[in-house]
Design an enzyme around this catalytic site. Structure first.
Site, PDB file in Angstrom:
ATOM      1  N   HIS A 204     -22.293  36.290 -14.058  1.00  0.00           N
ATOM      2  CA  HIS A 204     -21.818  35.238 -14.952  1.00  0.00           C
ATOM      3  C   HIS A 204     -20.311  35.350 -15.182  1.00  0.00           C
ATOM      4  CE1 HIS A 204     -22.161  32.664 -18.695  1.00  0.00           C
ATOM      5  NE2 HIS A 204     -21.077  33.371 -19.006  1.00  0.00           N
ATOM      6  N   GLU A 205     -19.864  36.549 -15.520  1.00  0.00           N
ATOM      7  CA  GLU A 205     -18.442  36.726 -15.833  1.00  0.00           C
ATOM      8  C   GLU A 205     -17.559  36.491 -14.610  1.00  0.00           C
ATOM      9  OE1 GLU A 205     -17.617  36.713 -18.776  1.00  0.00           O
ATOM     10  OE2 GLU A 205     -19.515  37.259 -19.706  1.00  0.00           O
ATOM     11  N   HIS A 208     -16.532  32.997 -14.204  1.00  0.00           N
ATOM     12  CA  HIS A 208     -15.315  32.620 -14.936  1.00  0.00           C
ATOM     13  C   HIS A 208     -14.066  33.031 -14.159  1.00  0.00           C
ATOM     14  CE1 HIS A 208     -17.474  31.277 -18.410  1.00  0.00           C
ATOM     15  NE2 HIS A 208     -17.893  32.467 -18.781  1.00  0.00           N
TER      16      HIS A 208
END
Length: 290
Positions: A204-205, A208
């Site tokens: 997920h990170e 980003h």
């Protein structure tokens, strides 16, 4: 799910990681990545228009695998697993999880090195220590992914920074040094955090880091996450609420299986083709060759 090929390594690591975590056994996902500012949203919207035009003209294709060099930084309170000192086997399982999630989108991660630091101040969500820690540990260029695994991050499971033009221009700048992802160590494969221990907090990170927003960015109105094929979503999911439709006036149900929502690790399955195009747009503009 996609983690199956690495289950043996994760299971072995899990047995070693069975000591009580400093974090609660049950908790919701929470990401501390900064909200995209107006300028960054405009950039994403510009990319959206370019990607749509390329797709319509039949000019959008991926010519080669994007290979990303990675450094893992274990920053623990002690040499105990319960204090975040994760094993090499767990880090390898984390790398495998990243590669499995991103492989369908022609992105590959190569681990170039691992550092290990015992520093209780840095390990407990760095707060005022973030820049000091990263000045000491960060490696590579702006195209190099640095992931810092900490033993305690307060209410967050992780956070990461979006690519920016200021990060590419000056290696001594704040945006260059702080670039990368900071992740709770107990979320790696075999970690002790229930529902979030298959390694997808890092997945997920890193989304980003490639420029992606949360799928619920902007709620039910406006441009949302500026990606056309992620349905509008009013708020973050919790667990794996199949059939959730938080924007009933908009097409599609909530993308709970998308890596950029807040679902359980077992619920995560995919990035979309639109997200793939967006990651490539940001990579080519801000990171490739930098």
């Amino acid at each position: 799910m996609r983690f199956t090929p690495f289950a043996l390594a994760a299971a072995a690591a899990h047995n070693a990681f069975a000591a009580p975590s400093l974090r609660p056994a049950e908790r919701p996902f929470s990401c501390g990545a900064p909200e995209p500012d107006a300028e960054h949203i405009k950039i994403s919207q510009k990319f959206a228009a370019q990607e749509a035009a390329a797709l319509a003209a039949g000019n959008f294709s991926i010519q080669a695998v994007t290979t990303v060099d990675v450094y893992f930084h274990v920053v623990a309170s002690s040499t105990s697993l319960s204090d975040g000192y994760v094993t090499d086997a767990m880090l390898q399982a984390q790398l495998n999880t990243l590669n499995t999630a991103y492989a369908p989108h022609q992105i590959q991660f190569t681990l170039r090195g691992t550092t290990r630091t015992v520093n209780p101040s840095w390990a407990a969500d760095p707060n005022g220590y973030e820049m000091t820690m990263k000045r000491s540990l960060r490696k590579g260029t702006y195209s190099t992914l640095n992931v810092y695994f900490l033993s305690d991050m307060g209410d967050n499971l992780g956070y990461c920074y979006f690519p920016t033009s200021s990060g590419t221009s000056n290696p001594s700048s704040t945006n260059f040094i702080r670039d990368g992802c900071t992740v709770l160590a107990h979320t790696v494969p075999g970690g002790s955090l229930a529902n979030y221990n298959l390694g997808h907090t890092t997945t997920h990170e890193v989304g980003h880091w490639f420029g992606l927003y949360h799928t619920f960015q902007g709620g039910c109105s406006g441009s949302g996450d500026s990606v056309a094929d992620t349905p509008a979503q009013a708020s973050a999911s919790s667990g794996c609420p199949v059939g959730r439709d938080s924007c009933p006036s908009q097409p599609g149900v909530d993308p709970i299986h998308n890596f950029m929502d807040y679902s359980y690790d077992t619920c995560y399955e995919e990035f979309t083709a639109g997200q793939q195009a967006r990651m490539l747009s940001f990579w080519n503009t801000y990171r490739a060759g930098k």
